[in-house]
Design a protein around this motif. Sequence first.
Motif, PDB file in Angstrom:
ATOM      1  N   PRO A  24       2.483  28.859 -15.175  1.00 14.21           N
ATOM      2  CA  PRO A  24       2.711  29.601 -16.433  1.00 14.21           C
ATOM      3  C   PRO A  24       2.697  31.109 -16.219  1.00 14.21           C
ATOM      4  N   SER A  25       1.874  31.583 -15.286  1.00 12.63           N
ATOM      5  CA  SER A  25       1.798  33.012 -14.970  1.00 12.63           C
ATOM      6  C   SER A  25       1.861  33.171 -13.456  1.00 12.63           C
ATOM      7  N   PRO A  26       2.855  33.884 -12.929  1.00 11.24           N
ATOM      8  CA  PRO A  26       2.971  34.008 -11.470  1.00 11.24           C
ATOM      9  C   PRO A  26       1.761  34.701 -10.853  1.00 11.24           C
ATOM     10  N   ARG A  27       1.451  34.337  -9.630  1.00 12.13           N
ATOM     11  CA  ARG A  27       0.420  35.050  -8.879  1.00 12.13           C
ATOM     12  C   ARG A  27       0.947  36.422  -8.468  1.00 12.13           C
ATOM     13  N   THR A  28       0.063  37.392  -8.414  1.00  8.11           N
ATOM     14  CA  THR A  28       0.462  38.723  -7.943  1.00  8.11           C
ATOM     15  C   THR A  28       0.580  38.758  -6.430  1.00  8.11           C
ATOM     16  N   ARG A  29      -0.085  37.796  -5.743  1.00  9.77           N
ATOM     17  CA  ARG A  29       0.021  37.734  -4.289  1.00  9.77           C
ATOM     18  C   ARG A  29      -0.043  36.288  -3.834  1.00  9.77           C
ATOM     19  N   VAL A  30       1.018  35.858  -3.167  1.00  8.73           N
ATOM     20  CA  VAL A  30       1.041  34.553  -2.511  1.00  8.73           C
ATOM     21  C   VAL A  30       0.972  34.808  -1.014  1.00  8.73           C
ATOM     22  N   PRO A  31      -0.022  34.238  -0.305  1.00  8.06           N
ATOM     23  CA  PRO A  31      -0.168  34.549   1.122  1.00  8.06           C
ATOM     24  C   PRO A  31       1.013  34.059   1.952  1.00  8.06           C
ATOM     25  N   ARG A  32       1.289  34.794   2.988  1.00  7.89           N
ATOM     26  CA  ARG A  32       2.324  34.427   3.953  1.00  7.89           C
ATOM     27  C   ARG A  32       2.062  33.020   4.489  1.00  7.89           C
ATOM     28  N   GLY A  33       3.126  32.232   4.587  1.00  7.53           N
ATOM     29  CA  GLY A  33       3.012  30.879   5.115  1.00  7.53           C
ATOM     30  C   GLY A  33       2.721  29.823   4.074  1.00  7.53           C
ATOM     31  N   SER A  34       2.509  30.228   2.817  1.00  5.14           N
ATOM     32  CA  SER A  34       2.241  29.240   1.764  1.00  5.14           C
ATOM     33  C   SER A  34       3.469  28.372   1.534  1.00  5.14           C
ATOM     34  N   VAL A  35       3.251  27.062   1.399  1.00  2.91           N
ATOM     35  CA  VAL A  35       4.315  26.112   1.106  1.00  2.91           C
ATOM     36  C   VAL A  35       4.192  25.708  -0.354  1.00  2.91           C
ATOM     37  N   TYR A  75       6.742  30.738   2.007  1.00  2.00           N
ATOM     38  CA  TYR A  75       6.788  32.188   1.835  1.00  2.00           C
ATOM     39  C   TYR A  75       6.701  32.875   3.203  1.00  2.00           C
ATOM     40  N   PRO A  76       7.719  33.654   3.602  1.00  2.00           N
ATOM     41  CA  PRO A  76       7.680  34.315   4.914  1.00  2.00           C
ATOM     42  C   PRO A  76       6.717  35.491   4.981  1.00  2.00           C
ATOM     43  N   ARG A  77       6.334  36.059   3.833  1.00  2.00           N
ATOM     44  CA  ARG A  77       5.426  37.203   3.815  1.00  2.00           C
ATOM     45  C   ARG A  77       4.661  37.197   2.511  1.00  2.00           C
ATOM     46  N   ASP A  78       3.605  37.999   2.432  1.00  2.00           N
ATOM     47  CA  ASP A  78       2.839  38.118   1.203  1.00  2.00           C
ATOM     48  C   ASP A  78       3.725  38.705   0.103  1.00  2.00           C
ATOM     49  N   THR A  79       3.887  37.961  -0.986  1.00  2.00           N
ATOM     50  CA  THR A  79       4.676  38.439  -2.115  1.00  2.00           C
ATOM     51  C   THR A  79       4.099  37.847  -3.397  1.00  2.00           C
ATOM     52  N   PRO A  80       4.465  38.394  -4.566  1.00  5.05           N
ATOM     53  CA  PRO A  80       4.170  37.678  -5.803  1.00  5.05           C
ATOM     54  C   PRO A  80       4.979  36.385  -5.845  1.00  5.05           C
ATOM     55  N   GLY A  81       4.560  35.438  -6.672  1.00  6.80           N
ATOM     56  CA  GLY A  81       5.330  34.199  -6.768  1.00  6.80           C
ATOM     57  C   GLY A  81       4.728  33.234  -7.759  1.00  6.80           C
ATOM     58  N   GLY A  82       5.588  32.389  -8.329  1.00  3.95           N
ATOM     59  CA  GLY A  82       5.145  31.441  -9.345  1.00  3.95           C
ATOM     60  C   GLY A  82       5.267  29.985  -8.941  1.00  3.95           C
ATOM     61  N   TRP A  83       5.533  29.715  -7.642  1.00  2.00           N
ATOM     62  CA  TRP A  83       5.636  28.324  -7.203  1.00  2.00           C
ATOM     63  C   TRP A  83       4.233  27.729  -7.062  1.00  2.00           C
ATOM     64  N   ARG A  84       4.150  26.407  -7.178  1.00  2.00           N
ATOM     65  CA  ARG A  84       2.866  25.718  -7.027  1.00  2.00           C
ATOM     66  C   ARG A  84       2.614  25.454  -5.544  1.00  2.00           C
ATOM     67  N   LEU A  85       1.478  25.929  -5.047  1.00  2.00           N
ATOM     68  CA  LEU A  85       1.189  25.920  -3.615  1.00  2.00           C
ATOM     69  C   LEU A  85       0.497  24.626  -3.224  1.00  2.00           C
ATOM     70  N   ILE A  86       1.100  23.949  -2.223  1.00  2.00           N
ATOM     71  CA  ILE A  86       0.535  22.673  -1.782  1.00  2.00           C
ATOM     72  C   ILE A  86       0.060  22.709  -0.334  1.00  2.00           C
ATOM     73  N   GLY A  87       0.381  23.770   0.421  1.00  2.00           N
ATOM     74  CA  GLY A  87      -0.038  23.806   1.812  1.00  2.00           C
ATOM     75  C   GLY A  87       0.266  25.135   2.454  1.00  2.00           C
ATOM     76  N   THR A  88       0.026  25.194   3.778  1.00  2.00           N
ATOM     77  CA  THR A  88       0.292  26.413   4.537  1.00  2.00           C
ATOM     78  C   THR A  88       0.894  26.042   5.893  1.00  2.00           C
ATOM     79  N   THR A  89       1.742  26.952   6.395  1.00  3.65           N
ATOM     80  CA  THR A  89       2.311  26.811   7.726  1.00  3.65           C
ATOM     81  C   THR A  89       2.251  28.158   8.421  1.00  3.65           C
ATOM     82  N   THR A  90       2.147  28.141   9.734  1.00  4.04           N
ATOM     83  CA  THR A  90       2.194  29.378  10.502  1.00  4.04           C
ATOM     84  C   THR A  90       3.511  29.520  11.245  1.00  4.04           C
TER      85      THR A  90
END
Length: 532
Positions: free
Chosen positions: A149-160, A170-185
């Motif tokens: 409903p409200s995007p995050r101001t920071r989504v960490p790099r590698g978030s899936v 996400y290739p780099r730290d950015t704002p974003g409104g997707w639902r995060l289910i995991g991380t990759t390096t």
Amino acid sequence: MVTPLPLRVLPMGESGVLIEVESLAAAIALHARLDGSRPAGVVDLVPAARTVLVRVDPARLPLAAVRSWVARTTMDAAPTAPARSSVVELDVAYDGADLAETAELLGVSADALVRAHTAAEWTVAFTGFAPGFGYLVSPEWTFDVPRLPSPRTRVPRGSVGLAAGFTGAYPRDTPGGWRLIGTTTAPLFDPDAASPVLLAPGTRVRFRASRAAAPAAETATAPRDRVETPPARGAEAAASRSPEPSIRIGEPGLLATLQDLGRAGYASLGVAGSGALDRGSLRTANRLVGNPEGAAAIEVTMGGFRAVALRDLWFAVTGAWGPIRLDGHELDPYEAYAWPAGAHLHLDWFRSGARAYLAVRGGVEAAPVLGSRSRDVLAGIGPPPLRAGDELPIGSDPVDPIPVATVAPWGAPHDDEIEVELAPGPRADWFAASALSALYEAVWTVTNDTDRVGMRLNGPALPRVRDDELPSEGMVPGALQVPPSGRPTILLADGPVTGGYPVLAVATDAALDLLAQARPGTRVRFRHARPA
């Protein structure tokens, strides 16, 4: 039987068209067909959810020829399928902050959601939002996931994450409104690699569950080749060393970045063209000191810039208008001057215009990223913004001498009120007839929400006749996007390569330099572009 493929060819300013088809699958197929037959003069082909953007150099390929090429390429209703790429496998630690809540929203367990995500074979449909951010789809994925409903101001790099029918990382730290289910390096975007984007359009992808994501070099089973340079020896080593520092920054002012003429041709990978906002002023500054027109220079925003020469140099300042002082002595813009070692240069706060260009004979040296030394402030690529204490190398003197006479007439930028020509945009039919009248009759004002990414305008709301969500589609510098508020934003050089707001019109290429010098408070009147 040969029949045309159902599509619409829509205008996107004076150097592009937007080809709209019925589905994402059709857009992917169309992009593959066009990419396989692209003629000289095509700058970018940008696939998106229902469209393919074609950008051209009009001097090499007129838009009429583009429309003929598209018609010829799309006549076959049953084209041969593009060659299947190898599968890139990504290790993912399914530890995302939204995993449990997303599974509950979808009516499944978290384990079942992970199994579905790893069981599907995904394909990168298109990229956008940030360099290397791929929108992945799969016919085996049946979930429609609502955005936050409200995007995050920071989504960490590698978030899936998940959103609608897509997954992405996400290739780099950015704002974003997707639902995060995991991380990759995985190294999703590496500008120093031979193929800078790991997940380019058309790439097939599988995700592998792991307790912890593997080190970056091990996460992708189809790694990209890096550009390796063998160690230099003897004279080669001496020639390859970076030039000695020639300028030390005292104060960068509001914002000072290195800019050249940008990095065209990478929009399909999510990379904007970037480059100097006022290209005419950059070219003039370089010509004044005998540089090639595209040499890197310092773009100074609003003034307040100080620097000292560490060796004898020559410089010129163009663009925005304000006091220029060398060791306290005031100088004129649009002239080349000697800059002795130890002398302090001050570009005071500008009185007219927003951006000045400081060119130094030899050009500012920096490691190029995708062929350009420009800083992209949205994507975070290219040399970082200048800071106090930074020392910049300058290249060797060019072959051309410093001109003995002024190379062009000059004067202060007119930033109280400007007239901007607009070419047709693709989504005029989303707006009421009164919106077009208001666009051209109103006097608009540049707001404080203005930077290298875009310029927000204040004025009457432009009413829409369609309120549904527009699937993401390709964007160009100068695109006049209209969000639900009805107040338009003009995208500039660092703007996103795809977007989801309808584009009513597109500023002409010539108008972009004019907009680059518009300050907050500048009044803007729009005019219809003259036919070419």
